[in-house]
Design an enzyme around this catalytic site. Structure first.
Site, PDB file in Angstrom:
ATOM      1  N   ARG A  60      12.472   1.964   4.267  1.00 54.60           N
ATOM      2  CA  ARG A  60      12.924   3.118   5.049  1.00 54.60           C
ATOM      3  C   ARG A  60      14.419   3.034   5.360  1.00 54.60           C
ATOM      4  O   ARG A  60      15.084   4.046   5.531  1.00 54.60           O
ATOM      5  CB  ARG A  60      12.066   3.240   6.313  1.00 54.60           C
ATOM      6  N   LYS A  80       7.748 -12.674   3.669  1.00 56.07           N
ATOM      7  CA  LYS A  80       6.344 -12.431   3.320  1.00 56.07           C
ATOM      8  C   LYS A  80       5.646 -13.760   3.009  1.00 56.07           C
ATOM      9  O   LYS A  80       6.295 -14.712   2.591  1.00 56.07           O
ATOM     10  CB  LYS A  80       6.272 -11.540   2.072  1.00 56.07           C
TER      11      LYS A  80
HETATM   12  N1  BES Z   1       7.239  -3.107  -0.063  1.00 59.19           N
HETATM   13  C1  BES Z   1       6.518  -3.268   1.130  1.00 59.19           C
HETATM   14  C2  BES Z   1       5.249  -2.440   1.179  1.00 59.19           C
HETATM   15  C3  BES Z   1       4.125  -2.870   0.274  1.00 59.19           C
HETATM   16  C4  BES Z   1       3.135  -3.694   0.751  1.00 59.19           C
HETATM   17  C5  BES Z   1       4.047  -2.399  -1.009  1.00 59.19           C
HETATM   18  C6  BES Z   1       2.098  -4.067  -0.060  1.00 59.19           C
HETATM   19  C7  BES Z   1       3.008  -2.763  -1.813  1.00 59.19           C
HETATM   20  C8  BES Z   1       2.027  -3.581  -1.348  1.00 59.19           C
HETATM   21  C9  BES Z   1       7.361  -2.851   2.321  1.00 59.19           C
HETATM   22  O1  BES Z   1       8.717  -3.065   2.192  1.00 59.19           O
HETATM   23  C10 BES Z   1       6.882  -3.646   3.475  1.00 59.19           C
HETATM   24  O2  BES Z   1       7.030  -4.830   3.459  1.00 59.19           O
HETATM   25  N2  BES Z   1       6.299  -2.985   4.473  1.00 59.19           N
HETATM   26  C11 BES Z   1       5.778  -3.642   5.608  1.00 59.19           C
HETATM   27  C12 BES Z   1       6.152  -2.864   6.844  1.00 59.19           C
HETATM   28  C13 BES Z   1       5.863  -3.568   8.126  1.00 59.19           C
HETATM   29  C14 BES Z   1       6.799  -4.749   8.297  1.00 59.19           C
HETATM   30  C15 BES Z   1       6.036  -2.609   9.274  1.00 59.19           C
HETATM   31  C16 BES Z   1       4.257  -3.705   5.456  1.00 59.19           C
HETATM   32  O3  BES Z   1       3.666  -2.721   5.006  1.00 59.19           O
HETATM   33  O4  BES Z   1       3.688  -4.746   5.760  1.00 59.19           O
HETATM   34 MN    MN Z   2       9.237  -5.041   2.747  1.00 58.59          MN
END
Ligand code: BES
Ligand code: MN
Ligand code: ZN
Length: 498
Positions: free
Chosen positions: A352, A278
């Protein structure tokens, strides 16, 4: 904070502050409505009437006026707080009202607080909501600040509900259980990743289970390997911290119910994204990526005390998502517990991957109904903002029951679609499933992925990414973790019908 109930006449209540809710008057209306407000008005020689007339506190929801040394009352301060319109006033408004009043008085270093409930607001649901609101409102996410005096100065010692209703005590008891469970959840969510590792989360769950008389079990990495939880283990392998699958069980003493509810909560103690790392900006917030797991554990804590007539088991798969030298790579293919192979196209779609193994395990343990809560996607924040939880399900009737529970508890949730067409977006040339879809409908493809594992068991998925963390403080709630979904879980189990 001590929770007390008093049947004393309001003018005799000897508190540092007495809170009196005041309803907005209908257009052109001159009266002060509500028994408590009327009485306080009378005793103070018309103060409330004057506030309403001048518009200084017109009764709008959460509008406040604090009066020192109110004549005719034993209390040292009178806090008049707007309750909005009488017709729209329900437990949700009561919860906010009590939270707002408590936060305002706490900031003024008031130590004993009392809230006057009108006769017709003195039922169980209102008393419970008032106590929940006060306990949740009193919470600050400052556990790790070391200036103890500053914290002690703002500690309310007692919250007393003043009213004559027969169910006030039962309502206050319920409210205390729920309010404390909510703050328990928030404390876990607020813990930073260095302190709350998967092992520490499992320890906190064990301690809670022992205190509450619940059964506790944990699956270690070795046990997960034996079972074949390749999806969960794939996420965990990039971190030096070992993963765990936490299991907490509640069994009713006596029950005619054949149902077995499985609550599954995402427990990523920190989400760096892994190799699909990230951006640095805002990454610190990813300590809240275990909010689903914390909500599930908070619900178990409350249920242990409220004792529903249905079996409930909590499953919290917990890992740290790190880009270590053993981390899984984009393109890796893992085999899940259910036997399906998954192509990991993005290591940041890790929630997931841990949930699918926990869901399969919950089915094997005999759960007849599944509800999961997870901070699963940024896409749900795009879709619903910070207001509503996204609700996905493979069974409409079950989903409606959960939405009813959410509404009763004042937790905003909104149904999202799961049409078969979305499955087209989850195709991999190399494995049974990829772990991500395309650019569009990201919250839905994430839910669709989980559905592949939940089917045919009735299942609901709550995406709480937008609602588990409060970025801006509200008058009734501090900045930080909200504890969302916990109360809905409790309500669902308490009102269970096969
Ligand atoms: N924990 C994150 C989702 C999230 C994002 C929670 C912002 C709270 C605030 C999750 O594990 C994630 O990173 N999801 C990705 C999925 C993508 C790579 C398909 C996302 O939402 O960007
Ligand atoms: Mn994630
Ligand atoms: Zn995550």
């Amino acid at each position: 904070m001590q929770i007390l109930v008093s049947k004393q006449p309001l003018e005799l209540v000897d508190a540092a502050a007495l809170i009196v809710p005041v309803f907005q008057r209908p257009e052109g209306g001159k009266e002060v409505s509500g028994a408590a407000a009327q009485l306080a008005n009378e005793k103070t020689g018309g103060w409330i009437q004057e506030l309403l007339d001048s518009g200084e506190c017109g009764g709008k929801l959460l509008e406040t006026a604090l009066l020192p040394r109110p004549a005719g009352l034993a209390a040292r301060r009178l806090l008049v707080i707007g309750a909005g319109s009488r017709e729209k006033f329900g437990p949700t408004e009561m919860r906010k009202l009590a939270g707002t009043a408590l936060r305002l008085l706490k900031a003024k270093k008031v130590r004993q607080v009392a809230l006057a409930l009108d006769g017709d607001l003195a039922g169980l649901a209102f008393a419970s909501a008032a106590v929940e609101g006060a306990i949740a409102g009193g919470y600050e996410p400052d556990r790790l600040k070391t200036d103890q005096k500053a914290k002690d100065d703002q500690r309310v010692e007692s919250f007393t509900i003043v009213g004559a209703g027969g169910e006030i005590q039962a309502g206050a008891d319920r409210g205390r259980i729920l309010g404390e469970a909510q703050n328990f959840t928030r404390d876990l969510v607020n813990e930073p990743g260095n302190r709350l590792t998967p092992t520490a989360l499992a320890d906190a769950a064990r301690q809670m289970a022992v205190e509450q008389g619940l059964e506790y079990e944990v699956l270690s990495a070795d046990r997960m390997k034996q079972l074949g939880m390749g999806a969960l283990l794939g996420v965990a392998q990039g971190s030096a911290e070992p993963p765990a699958l936490i299991i907490v069980r509640y069994k009713p003493g006596q029950s005619n119910s054949k149902a077995h509810i499985g609550l599954v909560g995402k427990g990523v103690t920190f989400d760096t994204g892994g190799i699909s790392i990230k951006p640095a900006d805002g990454m610190e917030k990813m300590k809240y990526d275990m909010a689903g797991g914390a909500a599930v554990l908070g619900a178990m804590r409350a249920l242990a005390q409220l004792k529903p007539a249905v079996t409930v088991t909590a499953f919290v798969p917990t890992v740290e998502n790190m880009p270590g030298s053993r981390a899984q790579r984009p393109g890796d293919i893992v085999t899940s517990l259910a036997g399906k192979t998954i192509e990991v196209l993005n290591t940041d779609a890790e929630g997931r991957l841990i949930l699918c193994d926990a869901i399969e395990y919950a089915k094997r343990l005999g759960c007849t109904h599944l509800v999961d809560a997870a901070t699963l996607t940024g896409a749900i924040v795009v879709a619903l903002g910070h207001i509503n939880v996204g609700v996905f399900s493979n069974e409409e009737g079950f989903r409606q029951r959960l939405l009813d529970s959410a509404r009763a508890e004042g937790e905003k949730m909104w149904p999202m679609p799961l049409d078969e067409e979305y499955k087209e977006l989850l195709k991999s040339p190399f494995a049974d499933l990829p772990n991500i879809g395309t650019r569009w409908g990201g919250a839905i493809t994430a839910a669709m992925f989980l559905k592949e594992f939940a089917d045919p068991t009735p299942w609901i998925h709550l995406d709480i990414a937008g609602t588990a963390w409060n970025d801006d403080l509200k008058p009734f709630l501090a900045k930080g973790p909200t504890g969302v979904a916990m109360r809905t879980f409790v309500n669902l189990a308490m009102n269970w019908k096969d």
